[in-house]
Each structure stands twice: as C-alpha cells, then as structure tokens.
Design a protein around this motif. Structure first.
Motif, PDB file in Angstrom:
ATOM      1  N   ARG A  33       0.830  -1.205   0.000  1.00 31.86           N
ATOM      2  CA  ARG A  33       0.000   0.000   0.000  1.00 31.86           C
ATOM      3  C   ARG A  33       0.870   1.263   0.000  1.00 31.86           C
ATOM      4  O   ARG A  33       0.519   2.264  -0.614  1.00 31.86           O
ATOM      5  CB  ARG A  33      -0.923   0.007   1.223  1.00 31.86           C
ATOM      6  CG  ARG A  33      -2.109  -0.930   1.103  1.00 31.86           C
ATOM      7  CD  ARG A  33      -3.026  -0.798   2.308  1.00 31.86           C
ATOM      8  NE  ARG A  33      -4.240  -1.571   2.130  1.00 31.86           N
ATOM      9  CZ  ARG A  33      -5.345  -1.133   1.559  1.00 31.86           C
ATOM     10  NH1 ARG A  33      -5.369   0.095   1.077  1.00 31.86           N
ATOM     11  NH2 ARG A  33      -6.416  -1.891   1.450  1.00 31.86           N
ATOM     12  N   ALA A  34       2.000   1.201   0.706  1.00 31.13           N
ATOM     13  CA  ALA A  34       2.891   2.360   0.754  1.00 31.13           C
ATOM     14  C   ALA A  34       3.418   2.683  -0.634  1.00 31.13           C
ATOM     15  O   ALA A  34       3.546   3.863  -1.011  1.00 31.13           O
ATOM     16  CB  ALA A  34       4.036   2.102   1.724  1.00 31.13           C
ATOM     17  N   GLU A  35       3.740   1.667  -1.414  1.00 36.98           N
ATOM     18  CA  GLU A  35       4.238   1.894  -2.770  1.00 36.98           C
ATOM     19  C   GLU A  35       3.145   2.486  -3.667  1.00 36.98           C
ATOM     20  O   GLU A  35       3.417   3.349  -4.501  1.00 36.98           O
ATOM     21  CB  GLU A  35       4.762   0.580  -3.357  1.00 36.98           C
ATOM     22  CG  GLU A  35       6.050   0.095  -2.716  1.00 36.98           C
ATOM     23  CD  GLU A  35       6.426  -1.291  -3.162  1.00 36.98           C
ATOM     24  OE1 GLU A  35       7.522  -1.453  -3.745  1.00 36.98           O
ATOM     25  OE2 GLU A  35       5.642  -2.232  -2.924  1.00 36.98           O
ATOM     26  N   VAL A  36       1.918   2.028  -3.489  1.00 41.22           N
ATOM     27  CA  VAL A  36       0.807   2.588  -4.270  1.00 41.22           C
ATOM     28  C   VAL A  36       0.569   4.041  -3.884  1.00 41.22           C
ATOM     29  O   VAL A  36       0.365   4.903  -4.750  1.00 41.22           O
ATOM     30  CB  VAL A  36      -0.472   1.751  -4.060  1.00 41.22           C
ATOM     31  CG1 VAL A  36      -1.670   2.424  -4.715  1.00 41.22           C
ATOM     32  CG2 VAL A  36      -0.288   0.350  -4.622  1.00 41.22           C
ATOM     33  N   ARG A  37       0.611   4.337  -2.584  1.00 39.56           N
ATOM     34  CA  ARG A  37       0.418   5.723  -2.141  1.00 39.56           C
ATOM     35  C   ARG A  37       1.514   6.629  -2.686  1.00 39.56           C
ATOM     36  O   ARG A  37       1.243   7.762  -3.099  1.00 39.56           O
ATOM     37  CB  ARG A  37       0.388   5.789  -0.608  1.00 39.56           C
ATOM     38  CG  ARG A  37      -0.910   5.313   0.006  1.00 39.56           C
ATOM     39  CD  ARG A  37      -1.024   5.754   1.450  1.00 39.56           C
ATOM     40  NE  ARG A  37       0.004   5.135   2.277  1.00 39.56           N
ATOM     41  CZ  ARG A  37      -0.158   4.008   2.955  1.00 39.56           C
ATOM     42  NH1 ARG A  37      -1.308   3.371   2.893  1.00 39.56           N
ATOM     43  NH2 ARG A  37       0.808   3.519   3.694  1.00 39.56           N
ATOM     44  N   ALA A  38       2.757   6.142  -2.675  1.00 37.44           N
ATOM     45  CA  ALA A  38       3.861   6.959  -3.189  1.00 37.44           C
ATOM     46  C   ALA A  38       3.697   7.211  -4.681  1.00 37.44           C
ATOM     47  O   ALA A  38       3.957   8.323  -5.168  1.00 37.44           O
ATOM     48  CB  ALA A  38       5.195   6.259  -2.911  1.00 37.44           C
ATOM     49  N   ALA A  39       3.242   6.197  -5.418  1.00 35.83           N
ATOM     50  CA  ALA A  39       3.069   6.357  -6.861  1.00 35.83           C
ATOM     51  C   ALA A  39       1.898   7.270  -7.202  1.00 35.83           C
ATOM     52  O   ALA A  39       1.891   7.903  -8.261  1.00 35.83           O
ATOM     53  CB  ALA A  39       2.873   4.993  -7.507  1.00 35.83           C
ATOM     54  N   SER A  40       0.909   7.350  -6.314  1.00 35.78           N
ATOM     55  CA  SER A  40      -0.284   8.139  -6.601  1.00 35.78           C
ATOM     56  C   SER A  40      -0.227   9.558  -6.036  1.00 35.78           C
ATOM     57  O   SER A  40      -1.168  10.325  -6.199  1.00 35.78           O
ATOM     58  CB  SER A  40      -1.525   7.432  -6.043  1.00 35.78           C
ATOM     59  OG  SER A  40      -1.438   7.311  -4.633  1.00 35.78           O
ATOM     60  N   ALA A  41       0.876   9.915  -5.365  1.00 36.77           N
ATOM     61  CA  ALA A  41       0.981  11.244  -4.761  1.00 36.77           C
ATOM     62  C   ALA A  41       1.039  12.332  -5.821  1.00 36.77           C
ATOM     63  O   ALA A  41       1.495  12.108  -6.946  1.00 36.77           O
ATOM     64  CB  ALA A  41       2.225  11.307  -3.872  1.00 36.77           C
ATOM     65  N   CYS A  42       0.574  13.511  -5.449  1.00 38.71           N
ATOM     66  CA  CYS A  42       0.600  14.656  -6.362  1.00 38.71           C
ATOM     67  C   CYS A  42       2.034  15.170  -6.475  1.00 38.71           C
ATOM     68  O   CYS A  42       2.695  15.436  -5.474  1.00 38.71           O
ATOM     69  CB  CYS A  42      -0.319  15.755  -5.848  1.00 38.71           C
ATOM     70  SG  CYS A  42      -0.485  17.151  -6.979  1.00 38.71           S
ATOM     71  N   ALA A  43       2.498  15.320  -7.715  1.00 31.88           N
ATOM     72  CA  ALA A  43       3.899  15.682  -7.934  1.00 31.88           C
ATOM     73  C   ALA A  43       4.182  17.143  -7.651  1.00 31.88           C
ATOM     74  O   ALA A  43       5.269  17.497  -7.195  1.00 31.88           O
ATOM     75  CB  ALA A  43       4.297  15.334  -9.375  1.00 31.88           C
ATOM     76  N   SER A  44       3.222  18.026  -7.933  1.00 32.87           N
ATOM     77  CA  SER A  44       3.477  19.459  -7.773  1.00 32.87           C
ATOM     78  C   SER A  44       2.147  20.208  -7.765  1.00 32.87           C
ATOM     79  O   SER A  44       1.092  19.660  -8.101  1.00 32.87           O
ATOM     80  CB  SER A  44       4.351  19.985  -8.920  1.00 32.87           C
ATOM     81  OG  SER A  44       3.660  19.870 -10.152  1.00 32.87           O
TER      82      SER A  44
END
Length: 283
Positions: free
Chosen positions: A124-135
């Motif tokens: 889940r942590a990897e999915v959250r990191a991939a789905s975070a807003c970049a800017s």
C-alpha cells in the motif's frame, strides 16, 4: 393479520438470511486466499512452481523496473469547502505487467521473461507513493479536468525497481547455455505468504465477529418475556446490526483483497491559502 410475533420472526429471518449471505461471501474469499497460500507453499523439490526470494538486478521497464502494478482511476472535484480544494479518485481498472530483466537469488543470476498480463503485488505504501501529487502545477492541471463531468483520468503505476527485494513464483529452468531463466506467475515486492496469512486472520476474525454478533442479538431479542424491556432492546440491536453488517461486510471484503485486486482510491487535497502545496491522502 400479522401479529407482533409473526412480524418479529419475519424480521429475524431477513436478518439471518442477509448476514449468512455476507458470511458465506467472506468464507468464499477466505477459501480463495487459503488456496493461494497453499500454492505459495510449494517446496523447491516438488513438481510445479515454487516461491523464491531474490533481489532485482535490472529490469527492462521504464526506470529499470522489473514489473509494475497499474491502477486506472478517475478523479472528480470533491466538496472541499471554503478552505480547501480536493480531487477524489475512484478505481476503474487494474492490472500488472512483468517487463522482464534479471534477479539474483542465492548468489545466482536468473533471467526473468516478460509477460504483458502478469500478477504483480506491491505494498500500500508503494501505491500511495506512486499516486501522490507531484506538484502544485500538476494539481491545477488535474483540477480543471476533475471539475468536468468526465473527470480527470490517470494511470497510477507502482514499479518494482533495481535493488528491491522481490518474491517470484515460477519454475527456474536451466537453458542450453547454462543460464537460469524463469517465467514467473507472480512477482511481489512484499512477502506474499505473510500477506496471505494476514488476510486469512482478518477474514477469520471478521466471520467470527459477524456470526457472533448475529447470535448475540438474536438471543437477546428472543429473551423472555417476549417484547419485554430486554427483548425490545435486543430487537433494537438487531435493527442496528442489520444496518451495519452490510457496510462492515463490504469493508471486510475490500480489506481482505490480495494486493493485485486491492482498491487504491485516494485523494489530493490543497489548502486555499496562497503558497500551500497539494498533498496526497489515502482514501
């Protein structure tokens, strides 16, 4: 003419049928997870695929990824209120792809064959990191589309890259040139056996809790004297249990899904104050 006793019996019958259907669905999911765990428990000296633990040496995907788990999402503007703006995401599809590459296990290099449709597990942590807003600029661009009826479509991909620990399920074959090769049925960045055991424990507790609550509420509702204070309180608990058991069953189903089928959802939130950066929050 319906008497109070007949109406009460009918209400209890509806409650039992509804709850037993939810418990049966959870038991079916439990059996599926148990079958997956048995498949993962195959020993290396048995025929068929076996689970090996390795480390990614290189990958043929973008950024050197060995495999990736993709989630298709649609985001729509939420009711953020006067102090913030938000985009709420819902899943519309998911899938995995094994790009191919090489891993190291037990001091030997194993070449991994690609598969367009592969089962890939990530945390889940990897999915959250991939789905975070970049800017903040990315938030502005997405928010313009999220306010429209079609919403903002995106693809989230959590990749398993070089140096990452990885578990692979498959047969290691020795080629003519002496190199080891594998076409894995599963690639996971988390120990899949531990994941399955947690899901089994969660489902077992959930089924036991649902059935225990059903029996307890029913016993209280049937206490003597019928329709006395204790029996009436039991009837009220039965009603509350009936209203709660469906969403609880849905939450249990989602929480017990294996990583390749787990919902991601999520949201981006930005405070309206000038200069505040958007942040990602899990749904």
């Amino acid at each position: 003419m319906l008497t109070r006793e007949l109406m009460g019996a009918l209400a209890l019958a509806i409650l039992w049928v509804n709850t037993l259907l939810i418990a049966a669905a959870a038991l079916k999911q439990l059996a599926s997870v148990a079958a997956t765990l048995r498949r993962l428990g195959a020993r290396l000296d048995q025929r068929g695929a076996a689970l090996i633990e390795a480390r990614v040496l290189r990958g043929d995907g973008r950024g050197g990824a060995l495999a990736g788990h993709r989630i298709e999402q649609v985001g729509r503007a939420g009711a953020g209120g006067s102090t913030r703006e938000e985009i709420v995401f819902v899943d519309s599809g998911r899938g995995g792809e094994i790009y191919g590459g090489a891993v190291v296990a037990g001091g030997r290099e194993i070449a991994i064959a690609p598969a367009v449709e592969g089962e890939v597990w990530v945390s889940r942590a990897e999915v959250r990191a991939a789905s975070a807003c970049a800017s903040e600029a990315r938030f502005d661009e997405a928010y313009q589309h999220a306010r429209k009826p079609r919403g903002f479509s995106r693809t989230v991909e959590a990749r398993i890259g070089p140096g990452a620990p990885v578990w692979l399920l498959g047969d290691v074959e020795r080629a003519v040139d002496g190199a080891d090769r594998m076409r894995p049925a599963l690639v996971s960045s988390v120990d899949p056996r531990a994941v399955c055991r947690r899901k089994l424990a969660l489902l077992s507790l959930g089924v036991a809790g649902v059935l225990g609550g059903l029996v307890g509420c029913t016993a209280l509702a049937l206490s003597r004297p019928r329709f006395g204070p204790l029996s009436t309180a039991g009837g009220a608990l039965c009603l509350a249990f009936f209203l709660l058991v469906q969403p609880l069953g849905t939450a249990l189903r989602d929480a017990a899904r294996l990583p390749s089928a787990a919902p991601a959802r999520g949201r981006w939130v930005r405070r309206r104050a000038r200069g505040a950066a958007p942040r990602a929050a899990s749904g």
